[in-house]
Design a protein around this motif. Structure first.
Motif, PDB file in Angstrom:
ATOM      1  N   SER A   1     -15.655  44.129 -60.753  1.00  0.00           N
ATOM      2  CA  SER A   1     -15.760  44.466 -62.167  1.00  0.00           C
ATOM      3  C   SER A   1     -15.033  43.447 -63.024  1.00  0.00           C
ATOM      4  O   SER A   1     -15.507  43.072 -64.100  1.00  0.00           O
ATOM      5  N   LYS A   2     -13.873  42.981 -62.566  1.00  0.00           N
ATOM      6  CA  LYS A   2     -13.140  41.968 -63.323  1.00  0.00           C
ATOM      7  C   LYS A   2     -13.910  40.662 -63.368  1.00  0.00           C
ATOM      8  O   LYS A   2     -13.973  39.994 -64.401  1.00  0.00           O
TER       9      LYS A   2
ATOM     10  N   SER B   1     -17.167  40.366 -63.190  1.00  0.00           N
ATOM     11  CA  SER B   1     -18.307  40.569 -64.086  1.00  0.00           C
ATOM     12  C   SER B   1     -17.887  40.458 -65.549  1.00  0.00           C
ATOM     13  O   SER B   1     -18.581  39.843 -66.360  1.00  0.00           O
ATOM     14  N   ALA B   2     -16.734  41.029 -65.889  1.00  0.00           N
ATOM     15  CA  ALA B   2     -16.246  40.922 -67.262  1.00  0.00           C
ATOM     16  C   ALA B   2     -15.935  39.474 -67.626  1.00  0.00           C
ATOM     17  O   ALA B   2     -16.228  39.020 -68.740  1.00  0.00           O
TER      18      ALA B   2
ATOM     19  N   SER C   1     -24.567  44.891 -70.044  1.00  0.00           N
ATOM     20  CA  SER C   1     -23.437  45.467 -69.312  1.00  0.00           C
ATOM     21  C   SER C   1     -22.534  46.189 -70.292  1.00  0.00           C
ATOM     22  O   SER C   1     -22.403  45.783 -71.448  1.00  0.00           O
TER      23      SER C   1
ATOM     24  N   MET D   1     -19.081  47.015 -71.733  1.00  0.00           N
ATOM     25  CA  MET D   1     -17.744  46.448 -71.844  1.00  0.00           C
ATOM     26  C   MET D   1     -16.877  47.416 -72.651  1.00  0.00           C
ATOM     27  O   MET D   1     -17.349  48.030 -73.615  1.00  0.00           O
TER      28      MET D   1
ATOM     29  N   TRP E   1     -10.920  42.868 -73.303  1.00  0.00           N
ATOM     30  CA  TRP E   1     -12.157  43.488 -72.859  1.00  0.00           C
ATOM     31  C   TRP E   1     -12.162  43.587 -71.343  1.00  0.00           C
ATOM     32  O   TRP E   1     -11.555  42.772 -70.646  1.00  0.00           O
ATOM     33  N   ASP E   2     -12.859  44.611 -70.836  1.00  0.00           N
ATOM     34  CA  ASP E   2     -12.965  44.814 -69.392  1.00  0.00           C
ATOM     35  C   ASP E   2     -14.290  45.513 -69.097  1.00  0.00           C
ATOM     36  O   ASP E   2     -14.915  46.087 -69.990  1.00  0.00           O
ATOM     37  N   ASP E   3     -14.680  45.468 -67.828  1.00  0.00           N
ATOM     38  CA  ASP E   3     -15.875  46.192 -67.408  1.00  0.00           C
ATOM     39  C   ASP E   3     -15.595  47.691 -67.449  1.00  0.00           C
ATOM     40  O   ASP E   3     -14.570  48.159 -66.938  1.00  0.00           O
TER      41      ASP E   3
END
Length: 463
Positions: free
Chosen positions: A5-6, A8-9, A439, A441, A448-450
Motif C-alpha cells: 500500500s505504501k 502504491s501511494a 485508487s 487515497m 497522503w496514504d493508500d
C-alpha cells in the motif's frame, strides 16, 4: 500488505509530481537548442518509470528554479545546467535552499541532497516538491482573487469593466492532490465537533438496536454542574412552604446526579471486566499455542527416530534377502526355515513402527476463544456517492479479516469526509478520502496514504 500500500501511494504521488513538472518545465526540455537538445536527458522526465530517477542529476530542478525565479523567461534564455560530477548534487542543494527561503518550508518538510541524489528517501523529495506546488497554487489563487476584487472596485468606480493586466503564472497544470488539499482545508473549517459527536452517537444507537441491548460502547457521561445556582432575587422563597419545595427539588437533583455517577461507575467496571476477560482469553490462547508447538516438536523428534529405525530395518531386510538369494542353495532345510523366521520378525517390527507414525502435523489449528463482543456489520454505501461505494468495498474487505474489531467508520456531511473511531476507548480521527488515478487515497495527518492499507494498519493497532 502495508508495504504494497505504501508503494502504491508513492507511485501515485510520483505520477502527480511528474505531470506537474511536465506542465511547468516540459517545454524547455522539448526545445532543441543544439544538436543534443537543451538537456540530453530531458526525455527521461516522461519515460523514466520512477520520476525521482529523472531528478537525481539536478537538471530538472535547475530549470525549475529558473522558471520559479522568472515566470516570464523565454526558452532561449534558459541556462543549460551542468550535471557532471558534483554539479548535480550542487543543483539540488541550491534548489532546496531557494525553496526554504522563498516558500518558508519547515525543516521537517524539506529533503536533503542525499535523499534524492543517493535515493535514500524518495518519498520525502516527492512530498517536498508537491508542497512547493501547493504553495505556488495558493499564491496564484490569492493573486487572482485580488485581481478580481480590484477589477470589481474599478468597474464600480469608473462605471464600466476595465481590463487589468494579468500576471504571468508559473503553473500550467495543478496536481490533483494539491487541489484536493485546498478542498479539504475548506471542508475542515465547516466540520464541527458537535456534528462528529452526533454521527458517532447515531452509529452507537444503531448497533444497540441491532444487538438488542446495551453494547460495550464508550460514552462520556454528561458534565454535571458543581453546585446549585442561586435563584434570581424575585424567585427566592418567602415562606416555609416555598423553602420546603426548593429543598425537595435540590434533593431530587442530587439524587439524579448520584444516579448518573453510579451508572458511569457501573459502565467503567463493565469495561474493565470486559478488558480482563479479553486479556485472559489472549493469555490462554498463547499458552495453548506454546503447548501445541512443544508437543509438535516432540512428535517431530519421535518421527525422526522412527524413520531412522525404519531405514535400518529396511537395510537389514535388503541385506538378508540378498544373502538368502545367493546362499539358499547351500543351506540346510532347518537354516532356511530359521532365516525366514528372522525375516518375518523384521517385517512385523517394521510394520509396527510405521503404524506408530502419527498422521497429524502442524496443520492443526487451535480454536480461537469466542469473543465477548458482537461481530461488526457490513458498511453500506450511500447511493449516488462513488467514493463512498469504493470505500465500502475496502472497509468490508478489511473488516472481513477483523470480524470482532471495535473500530468503526462513518461518512460525515461532505463527500469523502469520514470519522474513524473506537467504540471502547472513544478515540476518533477525522480523515478525508479522494480518488486519484483510480485508487483511493486518504489525507490524514500531514500527508497522503493508500486508504485500504492505512485502515488495515489502523484496525490492527487499535485492536
Amino acid at each position: 500488505p502495508a508495504k504494497r500500500s505504501k508503494q502504491s501511494a508513492d507511485e501515485i504521488m510520483g505520477e502527480e509530481l511528474r505531470d506537474w513538472l511536465i506542465g511547468t518545465v516540459g517545454d524547455y526540455f522539448d526545445f532543441t537548442k543544439t544538436s543534443g537538445g537543451l538537456l540530453s536527458g530531458g526525455h527521461r522526465l516522461r519515460t523514466e518509470p520512477n520520476v525521482c530517477d529523472a531528478l537525481r542529476d539536478g537538471a530538472v530542478l535547475a530549470v525549475l528554479l529558473q522558471r520559479l525565479k522568472r515566470p516570464d523567461i523565454q526558452v532561449e534564455n534558459i541556462k543549460k545546467p551542468r550535471t557532471q560530477g558534483f554539479f548535480g548534487r550542487e543543483n539540488t542543494s541550491i534548489f532546496i535552499k531557494f525553496a526554504k527561503e522563498e516558500y518558508q518550508l519547515r525543516n521537517e518538510v524539506l529533503f536533503t541532497d542525499s535523499d534524492l541524489c543517493d535515493a535514500k528517501n524518495d518519498r520525502m523529495a516527492v512530498n517536498c516538491l508537491l508542497g512547493v506546488a501547493g504553495t505556488l497554487y495558493k499564491r496564484q489563487k490569492d493573486q487572482r482573487n485580488l485581481q478580481s476584487k480590484a477589477a470589481k472596485e474599478a468597474a464600480a468606480r469608473f462605471g464600466g469593466a476595465i481590463a487589468l493586466p494579468q500576471a504571468v503564472t508559473v503553473m500550467k497544470s495543478v496536481p490533483k492532490l494539491v487541489l484536493y488539499e485546498d478542498e479539504i482545508n475548506t471542508q475542515a473549517t465547516e466540520t464541527t465537533a458537535a456534528s462528529v459527536d452526533a454521527i458517532i452517537q447515531s452509529v452507537m444507537n444503531e448497533e444497540d438496536q441491532a444487538n438488542g441491548g446495551t453494547s460495550n460502547i464508550h460514552c462520556t457521561p454528561p458534565k454535571q454542574s458543581g453546585g446549585m445556582t442561586s435563584p434570581p432575587e424575585k424567585d427566592k422563597p418567602n415562606t416555609e412552604h416555598d423553602l420546603l419545595i426548593a429543598l425537595e427539588r435540590q434533593r431530587q437533583a442530587l439524587e439524579k446526579q448520584r444516579a448518573a455517577e453510579l451508572e458511569a461507575e457501573r459502565r467503567r467496571k463493565e469495561l474493565d471486566e470486559l478488558e480482563e476477560v479479553r486479556r485472559n482469553d489472549a493469555r490462554r490462547a498463547a499458552e495453548d499455542r506454546q503447548a501445541l508447538s512443544v508437543r509438535l516438536e516432540k512428535e517431530r523428534k519421535m518421527i525422526e527416530v522412527i524413520e531412522m529405525k525404519r531405514q535400518w530395518i529396511f537395510n537389514q531386510m535388503m541385506f538378508l534377502e540378498g544373502q538368502a538369494a545367493t546362499d539358499r542353495k547351500g543351506l540346510e532345510v532347518a537354516e532356511i526355515t530359521n532365516r525366514y523366521k528372522i525375516e518375518h520378525q523384521i517385517r512385523t517390527q517394521w510394520q509396527y513402527l510405521v503404524a506408530r507414525i502419527p498422521v497429524y502435523s502442524a496443520q492443526q489449528v487451535i480454536k480461537e476463544p469466542s469473543p465477548v463482543s458482537s461481530p461488526v456489520g457490513r458498511y453500506v454505501a450511500i447511493k449516488g456517492d462513488d467514493i463512498d461505494r469504493k470505500v465500502s468495498k475496502a472497509v468490508n474487505r478489511v473488516f472481513g479479516k477483523n470480524v470482532y474489531t471495535q473500530t468503526r467508520i462513518k461518512r460525515l456531511a461532505h463527500m469523502g469526509e469520514y470519522v474513524v473511531f473506537h467504540k471502547i476507548t472513544g478515540r476518533r480521527t477525522v480523515v478525508y478520502v479522494r480518488e486519484v488515478r483510480d485508487s483511493l487515497m486518504i489525507r490524514v495527518g500531514g500527508g497522503w496514504d493508500d486508504f485500504e492499507g492505512w485502515l488495515e494498519r489502523h484496525v490492527n493497532i487499535r485492536s
